[in-house]
Scaffold this active site. Sequence first.
Site, mmCIF file in Angstrom:
data_model
loop_
_atom_site.group_PDB
_atom_site.id
_atom_site.type_symbol
_atom_site.label_atom_id
_atom_site.label_comp_id
_atom_site.label_asym_id
_atom_site.label_seq_id
_atom_site.Cartn_x
_atom_site.Cartn_y
_atom_site.Cartn_z
ATOM 1 N N ARG A 37 62.610 53.984 38.083
ATOM 2 C CA ARG A 37 61.430 53.276 37.648
ATOM 3 C C ARG A 37 61.796 52.387 36.922
ATOM 4 O O ARG A 37 61.107 51.327 37.061
ATOM 5 C CB ARG A 37 61.297 54.410 36.011
ATOM 6 C CG ARG A 37 59.460 53.414 35.593
ATOM 7 C CD ARG A 37 59.396 53.976 33.924
ATOM 8 N NE ARG A 37 59.756 55.298 33.339
ATOM 9 C CZ ARG A 37 60.398 54.850 33.126
ATOM 10 N NH1 ARG A 37 61.349 54.329 32.029
ATOM 11 N NH2 ARG A 37 62.038 56.500 32.059
ATOM 12 N N TYR A 84 35.962 42.692 40.591
ATOM 13 C CA TYR A 84 36.104 43.671 41.882
ATOM 14 C C TYR A 84 35.488 44.999 40.045
ATOM 15 O O TYR A 84 36.060 44.334 39.273
ATOM 16 C CB TYR A 84 37.456 43.874 41.817
ATOM 17 C CG TYR A 84 37.736 45.462 41.958
ATOM 18 C CD1 TYR A 84 37.148 45.456 43.486
ATOM 19 C CD2 TYR A 84 38.272 46.531 41.117
ATOM 20 C CE1 TYR A 84 37.215 47.084 43.905
ATOM 21 C CE2 TYR A 84 38.876 47.140 41.857
ATOM 22 C CZ TYR A 84 38.254 47.759 43.200
ATOM 23 O OH TYR A 84 38.755 49.150 43.591
ATOM 24 N N ASP A 127 42.683 36.734 40.649
ATOM 25 C CA ASP A 127 42.553 38.314 41.605
ATOM 26 C C ASP A 127 42.773 37.162 42.813
ATOM 27 O O ASP A 127 41.829 37.256 42.843
ATOM 28 C CB ASP A 127 41.690 39.195 40.498
ATOM 29 C CG ASP A 127 41.745 40.030 41.945
ATOM 30 O OD1 ASP A 127 42.237 40.013 43.074
ATOM 31 O OD2 ASP A 127 41.144 41.277 41.579
ATOM 32 N N LYS A 140 44.982 45.591 49.756
ATOM 33 C CA LYS A 140 44.327 44.989 50.824
ATOM 34 C C LYS A 140 45.165 44.393 51.621
ATOM 35 O O LYS A 140 45.847 44.609 53.168
ATOM 36 C CB LYS A 140 43.625 43.787 50.128
ATOM 37 C CG LYS A 140 42.726 44.636 48.617
ATOM 38 C CD LYS A 140 41.788 45.817 49.124
ATOM 39 C CE LYS A 140 41.863 47.141 47.797
ATOM 40 N NZ LYS A 140 40.938 46.337 46.754
HETATM 41 C C1 LIG Z 1 40.656 46.604 45.607
HETATM 42 C C2 LIG Z 1 41.043 45.285 44.651
HETATM 43 C C3 LIG Z 1 41.282 46.133 42.987
HETATM 44 C C4 LIG Z 1 41.856 47.201 43.015
HETATM 45 O O1 LIG Z 1 42.900 46.745 43.667
HETATM 46 P P1 LIG Z 1 43.965 48.787 43.621
HETATM 47 O O2 LIG Z 1 44.950 48.308 44.415
HETATM 48 O O3 LIG Z 1 42.253 49.635 44.181
HETATM 49 O O4 LIG Z 1 43.941 49.129 41.978
HETATM 50 C C5 LIG Z 1 41.251 44.815 42.529
HETATM 51 N N1 LIG Z 1 40.925 43.230 43.073
HETATM 52 C C6 LIG Z 1 40.359 42.883 43.643
HETATM 53 C C7 LIG Z 1 39.255 41.936 44.071
HETATM 54 C C8 LIG Z 1 40.308 44.442 45.119
HETATM 55 O O5 LIG Z 1 39.513 44.172 46.348
#
Ligand SMILES: *Cc1c(COP(=O)(O)O)cnc(C)c1O
Length: 382
Positions: free
Chosen positions: A46, A98, A170, A195
């Site tokens: 961890r 998001y 983000d 993504k």
């Molecule tokens: C998908 C997404 C998230 C969350 O990410 P996960 O890996 O699904 O927890 C946060 N911000 C954006 C812009 C996203 O597209």
Amino acid sequence: MKFGTKAIHAGILPDVSSGAIMTPIFQTSTYVQDAPGIHKGYEYGRTQNPTRTVLQNNLAALENAQFGVCFASGLAATDAVMRKLVPGDEVIAGNDLYGGTYRLFVRVFQKYGIRFHFTDMGNPQAILPLLNDKTRMVWLETPTNPMLGIIDIAAVAQICKAHDIMLCVDNTFASPYLQNPIDLGADAVVHSVTKYLGGHSDVIMGAVLTNNEAFHQHLTFHQNAVGAVPAPMDCFLVLRGVKTLHLRMEQHCKNAAIIANFLQQHPAVAKVNYPGFTTHPNHEVAKKQMRGFGGMVSFSLKKDTMEAAVAVLSNTHLFSLAESLGGVESLIGHPATMTHASIPLEERKKTGVLDSLLRLSVGIEDAEDLMADLQQALDRVK
Ligand SMILES: *Cc1c(COP(=O)(O)O)cnc(C)c1O
């Protein structure tokens, strides 16, 4: 080192025990110690894992950051960032976020006495009236989801610096290939690695990148203390995915531009949201801070009904109906019933999430095939 070289080499060295050129998957929960406290830097899975260490260093390099910390999901990464705050602190966040980030802020952190203000940062000055002596953080996403709005990161960073407030960006939609928020003045960058970084729709993961050593210590402490760590196999898959990030992003950008222009001239389409259009309200900002306009496009139909939207998305064959984005394959989504279903109709319509709005994650297939797929689906809208 330039981007493509970094994607393939930064932080990555042949395995010392075997010479393996690809970072091994260290599928282990613990590490043998020579004597109590005498070890090779790895004590427990961890706390540290060599596959994870290599990935963290690689992702940091892509964002021109010194430090990288990976988490079990993008939301777990955001959670670790927010744990920097204490009751009474305030956050100013974008209003086209998001959905999961909005839920984490409002339904989890608000309970612990942290206050959130949501505003349209298309004009950075919108932050000013919300600032007070309790403001600790500004949180933004650009391009925004699903309207593909653009926020001027450098302008927001300037306001944050003047008021001694942390700025978190983000950067999931742009990927580090197209935009590096730290270079524009952000203190930390968050990615849903799920993504574009992963890129193949086979991993859930998050990361935070920063140059702030104290903040990095906060992150590694919480990575271990809370325990939302990614698995070694997933770290390997992302290392493999990242090696082609620059090639994939080039193709995503090319295809999205072709698709956006195609949609623009289709008689069934009302409005196309795409930062690459010179008519986009913040096109000049996008040109200044991004190296390409990304692979995301959203559009509404002249016939603004759920039925019309369903007619399109149930008839595409290459664009699969699914949540998520950033994989090599094209996806289509219906924000009103999928990502934005929990937002009241009036609120939804205010930000432009109409009943007929469709969001495309344009993949890296051949653009001619993608256009033909959309053409035959749009022709079904009567
Ligand atoms: C998908 C997404 C998230 C969350 O990410 P996960 O890996 O699904 O927890 C946060 N911000 C954006 C812009 C996203 O597209």
